[in-house]
Design an enzyme around this catalytic site. Structure first.
Site, mmCIF file in Angstrom:
data_model
loop_
_atom_site.group_PDB
_atom_site.id
_atom_site.type_symbol
_atom_site.label_atom_id
_atom_site.label_comp_id
_atom_site.label_asym_id
_atom_site.label_seq_id
_atom_site.Cartn_x
_atom_site.Cartn_y
_atom_site.Cartn_z
ATOM 1 N N CYS A 1 7.212 14.838 49.480
ATOM 2 C CA CYS A 1 7.640 13.446 49.329
ATOM 3 C C CYS A 1 8.168 12.934 50.666
ATOM 4 C CB CYS A 1 8.705 13.321 48.243
ATOM 5 S SG CYS A 1 8.104 13.752 46.595
ATOM 6 N N ASP B 1 12.024 8.740 44.269
ATOM 7 C CA ASP B 1 12.782 8.492 43.047
ATOM 8 C C ASP B 1 14.138 7.946 43.519
ATOM 9 O OD1 ASP B 1 14.591 8.767 40.939
ATOM 10 O OD2 ASP B 1 13.948 10.771 40.378
ATOM 11 N N ASN C 1 18.333 13.123 49.175
ATOM 12 C CA ASN C 1 17.572 13.238 50.416
ATOM 13 C C ASN C 1 18.339 12.693 51.609
ATOM 14 O OD1 ASN C 1 14.605 12.393 48.552
ATOM 15 N ND2 ASN C 1 15.238 14.435 49.207
ATOM 16 N N TYR D 1 7.352 22.555 51.714
ATOM 17 C CA TYR D 1 7.980 22.119 52.965
ATOM 18 C C TYR D 1 8.202 23.213 54.005
ATOM 19 C CZ TYR D 1 9.152 17.906 50.271
ATOM 20 O OH TYR D 1 9.091 16.763 49.510
ATOM 21 N N GLU E 1 19.502 23.147 50.089
ATOM 22 C CA GLU E 1 18.050 23.009 50.038
ATOM 23 C C GLU E 1 17.480 22.823 51.445
ATOM 24 O OE1 GLU E 1 14.605 20.469 47.699
ATOM 25 O OE2 GLU E 1 16.315 19.395 48.563
#
Length: 304
Positions: free
Chosen positions: A180, A209, A217, A128, A64
């Site tokens: 986020c 979260d 992340n 993003y 990602e």
């Protein structure tokens, strides 16, 4: 003996279970929330903070991050890498717009097989990667924030303006999900001493979260720091993570308790197997993670 750095994460989760503010949220699931949290991870010895109290699928996380760096915003290229973490949002939009009760598998198959369908239904808006690599200003000029960062690291490493962010106010309403992890700021130390300088990165995350998102992340941000440090010919320093609304979903409580019952294991090590010509050149095959032992995965539903 130093306390295992993963306890920073477990302490946040324990605090949420004990003292979190119970509140409703955008998804309708409800959360236990706290405002303001911090974790620091020293990466100077090659440590890679893939949490160990449950299995973290670090390759998916890094894929990602590589996708963000391309500036792409369509899930088709992610699905080609078997990364399905963004499907929920365009799938929900498609079901709402058409009334078709299509399965996720069928929707993803259409995205992969039909470029026109992917162009219409697979785009997430200016999320993003668009903001990082192709921020559009009021004069219609595109700005590559990552490129500017790399230039500053090489030419003015004491700058206090080495950052990039994705909170583009004028385009928030076009995004499938507002960013986020919003701001990435960089700091170089050891410039006057012997040896190579050290690069540290502070990430500001407005919404987190803690059960599903944070482990994902943290390891992808550690991978980003490793890539940028390598390109700037610097050593890795610290990854500092700061959370705003840090929350535990009410349908994750039992999973969190199970995770808290487990003891952390040693973090693995990350080696970059080659140095590409630029920050755009990395592939998942370039990341070698060794010594990753973890407790089993714990499944939990994603709140959309």
């Amino acid at each position: 003996m130093l306390r295992h750095p993963e306890y920073q994460y477990l302490d946040i989760m324990a605090h949420l279970l004990e003292k979190g503010d119970r509140r409703m949220d955008r998804t309708g699931e409800g959360t236990l929330s706290m405002f303001g949290a911090m974790m620091r991870f020293d990466l100077s010895d090659g440590s890679f903070p893939a949490f160990t109290t449950k299995k973290v699928y670090w390759k998916t996380a890094v894929k990602e991050m590589l996708w963000f760096l391309t500036g792409q915003t369509n899930i088709q290229s992610l699905l080609r890498e078997n990364v399905k973490i963004w499907t929920d949002w365009p799938l929900a939009a498609y079901r709402k717009a058409t009334g078709e009760k299509i399965s996720q598998e069928a929707f993803e198959r259409r995205i992969l097989e039909d470029d026109a369908f992917a162009a219409k239904w697979g785009d997430l808006g200016p999320v993003y990667g668009k903001q990082w690599r192709r921020w559009l200003d009021g004069n219609g000029v595109e700005h590559d924030q990552i490129g500017a960062l790399m230039h500053s690291l090489k030419t003015n490493p004491t700058s206090r303006r080495m950052l990039f962010h994705a909170w583009n106010v004028g385009e928030l309403d076009q995004m499938a999900l507002p960013p986020c992890h919003m701001v990435y700021q960089f700091h170089v130390s050891g410039l006057q001493g012997e040896g190579r300088p050290r690069l540290s990165m502070l990430v500001t995350q407005r919404s987190c979260d803690i059960f599903l998102g944070a482990p994902f992340n943290i390891c992808q941000q550690a991978a980003l720091l490793a890539m940028i440090a390598q390109q700037a010919e610097m050593d890795r320093g610290e990854l500092i993570w700061v959370g705003g609304d840090t929350h535990l979903y009410l349908n994750h409580l039992e999973q969190a308790k199970e995770q808290l019952s487990r003891e952390p294991m040693a973090f693995p090590k990350l080696v970059l197997k080659r140095k590409p010509d630029g920050i755009d050149g990395y592939r998942i095959e370039d990341f070698e993670v060794t010594g990753y032992d973890s407790h089993p995965a714990i499944e939990a539903p994603v709140a959309v």
